[in-house]
Design an enzyme around this catalytic site. Structure first.
Site, PDB file in Angstrom:
ATOM      1  N   GLU A   1      95.833  36.083  98.759  1.00  0.00           N
ATOM      2  CA  GLU A   1      96.142  35.262  97.386  1.00  0.00           C
ATOM      3  C   GLU A   1      97.364  35.769  96.726  1.00  0.00           C
ATOM      4  OE1 GLU A   1      95.275  32.068  97.265  1.00  0.00           O
ATOM      5  OE2 GLU A   1      93.311  32.045  98.461  1.00  0.00           O
TER       6      GLU A   1
ATOM      7  N   LYS B   1      99.838  32.423  88.064  1.00  0.00           N
ATOM      8  CA  LYS B   1      98.685  31.517  88.359  1.00  0.00           C
ATOM      9  C   LYS B   1      98.604  30.848  87.079  1.00  0.00           C
ATOM     10  CE  LYS B   1      94.645  29.066  89.912  1.00  0.00           C
ATOM     11  NZ  LYS B   1      93.623  29.209  90.763  1.00  0.00           N
TER      12      LYS B   1
ATOM     13  N   HIS C   1      92.687  25.451 105.648  1.00  0.00           N
ATOM     14  CA  HIS C   1      91.482  24.658 105.492  1.00  0.00           C
ATOM     15  C   HIS C   1      90.930  24.090 106.828  1.00  0.00           C
ATOM     16  CE1 HIS C   1      92.106  23.879 100.987  1.00  0.00           C
ATOM     17  NE2 HIS C   1      91.521  25.120 101.195  1.00  0.00           N
TER      18      HIS C   1
ATOM     19  N   HIS D   1      88.359  33.320 104.104  1.00  0.00           N
ATOM     20  CA  HIS D   1      89.449  32.652 103.413  1.00  0.00           C
ATOM     21  C   HIS D   1      90.635  33.080 103.397  1.00  0.00           C
ATOM     22  CE1 HIS D   1      91.247  29.373 101.205  1.00  0.00           C
ATOM     23  NE2 HIS D   1      91.363  30.307  99.992  1.00  0.00           N
TER      24      HIS D   1
END
Ligand code: NAD
Ligand code: ZN
Length: 286
Positions: free
Chosen positions: A97, A141, A166, A178
């Site tokens: 991320e 973010k 996903h 993930h």
């Protein structure tokens, strides 16, 4: 909370990873029609992603992120010393991320992350510059979500890599971690951007190279090996993206990079419809 006779004057403090933060945040959003929550994220992913932005929710057997609420935390407290006990694969999940934040918004930030990768590979969360990298990621973010708090437009760029991710997570019954899913998802989606002439040739290779150095899988084969399962055919995977909740009116939309540090915008839209043939082709070449 009812059993404990908690009332409107209660504050929930969520100490844990993204799962705890999402669940506690959702309870806080709905208990007595909303009480305050304080997020204390203890994983790298929850520090740079899940605890910021006010999205809360619970998973259901019908799919990810289908039940939830927007509920901003009263405060987010981060202590990087929590990260010292994190197993390496969970630490890496957060790195995916962080790398995503660089690609979607800030090339200079991504270079700083790249310089830190060798040290993280050796020392893990003890890397000297990790706190400043976390702060940089939170800033990116926070900027995106404060410009678009309820996902009307710009917030879509945070979804980079996730439409494919996903589908891969569902295809493996969530055995694929993930971060690993987002990593290879960013390569596939960069390849789609190249095929649509949105990004210059070579972007997917560059993204894959960074992920490799972060210990994240840059190819579908590497991701499948990590998860200990195999993926269905590219056609079947592309079909799985159709059930992603972001698929409005039949055409699946993707947030696509123009280059490192910038995402594609067309007529105020930050996610573009992509034909399934292009998706299948990009999957086949990844
Ligand atoms: N709300 C959002 O905006 C948002 C954004 C991204 C992800 N998420 C959600 O976050 C979840 C993933 O979060 P995650 O990656 O933190 O996973 P997680 O919460 O499942 O934590 C991963 C594992 O690490 C353990 N753990 C947590 N802190 C630890 C520590 N300090 N030391 C050792 N072990 C520790 C947990 O017990 C768990 O087994 C997903 O459900 C995802 O949907 C939400
Ligand atoms: Zn994610």
């Amino acid at each position: 909370l009812l059993l404990l006779e908690c009332g409107r004057d209660t504050t929930i403090v969520a100490v844990g990873g993204g799962v705890v933060g999402d669940l506690a945040g959702f309870v806080a959003a709905t208990f007595m029609r909303g009480i305050p929550v304080v997020q204390v994220p203890t994983t790298l992913l929850s520090m740079v992603d899940a605890s910021v932005g006010g999205k809360t929710g619970i998973d259901t057997p019908y799919g990810k992120n289908l039940v939830g609420a927007f509920h901003d935390p009263g405060a987010v407290l981060m202590d990087v010393s929590f990260l010292r006990t994190l197993p390496q694969p969970i630490l890496r999940s957060g790195l995916a991320e962080i790398i995503k934040h660089g690609i979607i918004a800030d090339a200079g930030y991504l270079e700083r992350v790249e310089r830190l990768l060798p040290e993280i590979a050796v020392t893990g969360a003890a890397a000297n510059d990790l706190p400043s990298i976390i702060a940089g990621s939170v800033r990116i973010k926070a900027q995106v979500v404060s410009a678009d708090s309820h996902e009307g437009g710009l917030r879509r760029i945070l979804n980079f890599g996730h439409t494919i991710a996903h589908a891969l997570e569902r295809a493996t019954d969530y055995r694929l971690n993930h971060g690993d899913a987002v990593a290879v998802g960013m390569v596939v989606e960069s390849r789609i951007a190249e095929a649509m002439s949105i990004a210059p040739a070579g972007l997917a290779t560059r993204v894959g190279d960074i992920l490799q150095r972060a210990g994240l899988p840059p190819t579908l084969a590497a991701a499948a090996q990590r998860s200990g399962s195999s993926f269905p055919s590219p056609e079947a995977l592309a079909a799985l993206t159709r059930t992603d909740k972001k698929a409005a009116s039949g055409s699946v939309r993707y947030a696509l990079p123009v280059k490192v540090g910038a995402m594609c915008e067309a007529n105020g839209q930050w996610a573009l419809p992509v034909t399934e043939g292009l998706v299948v082709d990009a999957l086949r070449r990844s």
